[in-house]
Scaffold this motif. Sequence first.
Motif: not given
Length: 230
Positions: A141-157
């Motif tokens: 039940g968690r919203k964690v998205g997909t892909g490697d953590v390095s691909s996430l936008d650490a600056e965006g909300e």
Amino acid sequence: MGKREMDPSESTLTIPAKHLLPSWNLIAERVAVEWLFNRFPDIPLSIDEYVTERRARQDALFHTCQPLPGVIKLVKHLAKHQIPMAVATGSLKRNYYLKTKHLPELFEPFAKGVICREDLRLEDRNKPRPDVFLLAAELLGRKVGTGDVSSLDAEGEEGKALLAERARGLVLEDSTVGLEAGRRAGMKTIWVPDEKLRTLAPNETYGADCVLESLEQFKPEDWGLPPYDQ
């Protein structure tokens, strides 16, 4: 080992099946058997004969698997406190059920969160890719998205929210590829290696947040989880 802040109500725990039980699935894939035959060409069997015989012997032993030290105590404790848990394993589904069906009390808490190697949702993206742990979190039940953590936008909300949610996950692993998958998922990782594997590199952590000799050493409160009853 320092204390990690983690809200128990928002925590998830993902565990490979072979970490709950000793792994009999050491050379389960044909590619590994081919490597073995290249290394030991005098084996008096064909590859197919070897795979067939190995599987028969392995199947006969699965029902003898017993939980590793500290496992039952941990699983019962987390289930009591309603901490979501999942099994994320590289084992084939048939092997997982043969290995676990005689231990219903231990594996019942994972009933809604078991992911095996051939799960179609993984699309063959197995460890060391992070997908198996991200899928486990989604099943819980968690919203964690997909892909490697390095691909996430650490600056965006959105990226910040996904990073924070992933960081609530705790991965228990005995393999180095599993550790890499957990790190790439952006989750906290605890390595509990096989004793023989550990002797090969006694000072190596492979990036794990913590290394334990046994789950008997695991202290839930160090990870923001409810402590064991005194």
